[in-house]
Design an enzyme around this catalytic site. Sequence first.
Site, PDB file in Angstrom:
ATOM      1  N   GLU A 154      -4.913 -13.402  10.780  1.00 19.05           N
ATOM      2  CA  GLU A 154      -5.681 -14.624  10.513  1.00 19.05           C
ATOM      3  C   GLU A 154      -4.784 -15.851  10.704  1.00 19.05           C
ATOM      4  OE1 GLU A 154      -6.594 -11.737   8.854  1.00 19.05           O
ATOM      5  OE2 GLU A 154      -8.404 -12.003  10.045  1.00 19.05           O
ATOM      6  N   TRP A 175      -9.316  -1.025   3.909  1.00 18.42           N
ATOM      7  CA  TRP A 175      -8.074  -0.247   3.729  1.00 18.42           C
ATOM      8  C   TRP A 175      -8.210   0.850   2.688  1.00 18.42           C
ATOM      9  CZ3 TRP A 175      -6.328   0.118  -1.147  1.00 18.42           C
ATOM     10  CH2 TRP A 175      -6.785  -0.861  -2.058  1.00 18.42           C
ATOM     11  N   ARG A 210       0.792  -1.224   0.000  1.00 12.84           N
ATOM     12  CA  ARG A 210       0.000   0.000   0.000  1.00 12.84           C
ATOM     13  C   ARG A 210       0.830   1.282   0.000  1.00 12.84           C
ATOM     14  NH1 ARG A 210      -2.996  -3.711   2.215  1.00 12.84           N
ATOM     15  NH2 ARG A 210      -1.970  -3.380   4.207  1.00 12.84           N
ATOM     16  N   THR A 213       2.394  -5.560   4.204  1.00  6.50           N
ATOM     17  CA  THR A 213       1.722  -5.016   3.020  1.00  6.50           C
ATOM     18  C   THR A 213       1.507  -3.509   3.141  1.00  6.50           C
ATOM     19  OG1 THR A 213      -0.446  -5.466   4.008  1.00  6.50           O
ATOM     20  CG2 THR A 213       0.471  -7.172   2.574  1.00  6.50           C
ATOM     21  N   ASP A 238     -13.559 -10.314  13.567  1.00  9.11           N
ATOM     22  CA  ASP A 238     -12.537  -9.907  12.591  1.00  9.11           C
ATOM     23  C   ASP A 238     -12.648  -8.410  12.291  1.00  9.11           C
ATOM     24  OD1 ASP A 238     -10.425 -10.029  10.801  1.00  9.11           O
ATOM     25  OD2 ASP A 238     -11.666 -10.723   9.124  1.00  9.11           O
ATOM     26  N   GLY A 288      -1.074 -10.566   9.508  1.00  5.26           N
ATOM     27  CA  GLY A 288      -0.997 -11.938  10.007  1.00  5.26           C
ATOM     28  C   GLY A 288      -2.043 -12.272  11.055  1.00  5.26           C
TER      29      GLY A 288
HETATM   30 CA    CA Z   1      -8.464  -9.486   9.738  1.00  8.75          CA
END
Ligand code: CA
Length: 726
Positions: free
Chosen positions: A200, A410, A137, A182, A322, A198
């Site tokens: 997940e 994002w 990004r 990222t 989440d 990370g």
């Molecule tokens: Ca997540």
Amino acid sequence: MGVTARMARVGFVAVLLLISACHKGPAAIDRGRLLAASKHPQQWLTTGGDFGKTHYSGLAAIDAASVSRLGYAWGFDTDTDRGLEATPIVVDGVMYTSGVAGRAYGLDARSGKLIWRFEPKVDPRVHRATCCDQVNRGVAVWRGRVYVAALDGVLYALDAATGKVAWRADTIVDHTRGYSSTGAPEIAGDVVVIGNAGGEFDTRGYITAYDLKTGRQAWRFFTAPGDPHGPRDHPDLAIAERTWDPASRWDIGGGGNVWDGMVYDPQLDLLYVATGNGEVYARAQRSPKGGDNLFLSSLLAIRPKTGRLAWYYQETPGDQWDYDSDAPILLTTLGIAGRQRQVLLHAPKNGFFYVLDRATGELLSARPYVPVTWARGVDAKTGRPAPNPDADYTTGAKLVFPSPVGGHVWNPMAFSPRTGLIYLPAIEGGAVMYAKPDPQRRAGRVNTGAAILLPDSPEQFAALPKSAQGAVSPAALAGAPDLHRRAYLRAWDPVAQRTVWQVPTIGWWDHAGVLATGGDLVFQGSGDGHLRAYDARTGRLLKDIDTGSSIIAAPMTYAVDGVQYVAVMAAAGGGLWYLPHPQNAAYKYGNQGRILVFRLDGAATPKPPPLAPVEPIAAPPTQTASAAVIERGRTLFEANCTLCHVNMPRTGSADLTRLSEGSHAAFDDILLGGLLKEQGMPQWSDVLTKDDAHAIHAYIIKLSQDAYRAQQRKAAPVREVRQGGG
Ligand code: CA
């Protein structure tokens, strides 16, 4: 002083300015320039344009009257086919940006001519530890250097003139766990800061600060505590430890990863950091005695000189949906109740739009910007949400809004100081969630321990596992928000806390980043390859350019030699990158990465050549394995392969029902030997045996045969059957 003398003096000052500009050298961004960014809108100095990352530019040559003349100026092919998520930086006519897996580029912003290209050698182990494509990004640019984090978590400082590596730092504490990077690095005073993804997998989130000049580590801040039986890694974790069960699943890591939102405030000398979801997802499994589980799903303000916490605000206490809070942070000034406030604006996945006083962390407002059911509101005094027990899936499957896809992720939102509005890519819809029993840690792999199902029709309800049916019973659905998933470009008034206008996108997965300009325009790209310009006050569509490339990133704008340009990076990808979207331009034209740049009186945008039709499935090899082996292969495939392989044509990953004869022959070399690891197919020899590979191959042959037979049936000519004797 006479007129002539004054003119001579003006000339002298101009020459001095010219000399100092020449002496600045490339990539001359510093504190003074950042603080004065709004006075020099021809520059775009951070991924969000200014230090507050407002994704707004005062440039106004392109406006409602002229935007109809917007056309193609130049393009640049990145020679990659994964998602592009970065917003480029432009300083003194040079564009710096990042691409797939942490590649970086320096380009002439007038012509698109490549000045340099940087391609990091990425540790191929990381390909098994990425949930959401091999994206990046953006870069940070500061005093002659360009900073970029590669997918494997190695941070690079590059010479802005040449792209040569000045220093590199491995920022990952344990490469056997599912860490990747990222996000864009953030410059904060004398340090550059980077986090990781990370949440997940099996990771414990943290950020690390490095000395800008030398790359020496300055400090590290973990966003979740470690096992209390071990040493404390950071003094401020004392605050967090009290909010976790001492018997928490420390082996799995806890999550809280900082994979995107970070903004440094040079006015207050504070670094704002947004943290990710909890891991495993279900709190009852992660921290059995409950607790807020700080610093998951939170905003942190950190002093960059010391790495010490100034304040924190947790958006989702005890997260179990989440609900990453990683969405971009935006800093500006708002008039609230008759007072000018230095504010932090944030629209995380949990569906509330937050306005905080950024000096103190005081909550000024929190109002849902999409339908929300996990909480019944946020108490303005205490700053705490009122939890809704109906969203807690500890005792069984539950329907929850927003879905774990989030109300906003994002993709950058923009704020125009002229309209006072936020322009936000918002996603509506819910999900059914339930916990799987007793999660066992799987090293370096997905460890969420929970299922997420995204049904939005009665047919899909019927297909849910029996144990999840209750979540969509008529009683559960009565009074629940509309389940149908969709996305909007939404203009949101952060003071009045309401939607002013909105425009639907082509689908729920389509929610690209946004740019707002002084020409009172809002720009947003789309999955279908269109770049659209809207009236910032009304949402009226003013211009639509069909580019032929799917867009998820945010456009930006800059000027060189008095000409205003609008630029955007184009290629589909990111979360759910492996799902096919037939409406996407990528489905028709492929997904070759491009930087597309536009100006007034530009040309027609060249589209990539359309893809050739999908080839029919070739006859698969003969099945030699037993039914028991095929079944074992199915179990292994579902546990290890389905994160990427949905086995449909034109997705981000290979359709394994169409493997060539050569790939079938080399199956073990690919899966266990890592033959294609440089191309992104991980090596699995550390977790899968030769027998496992054989079983998975047998299952893939079964899938191929099923797909082949279905294709042949469809292709068979329909014969007319006559009734009666003939
Ligand atoms: Ca997540």
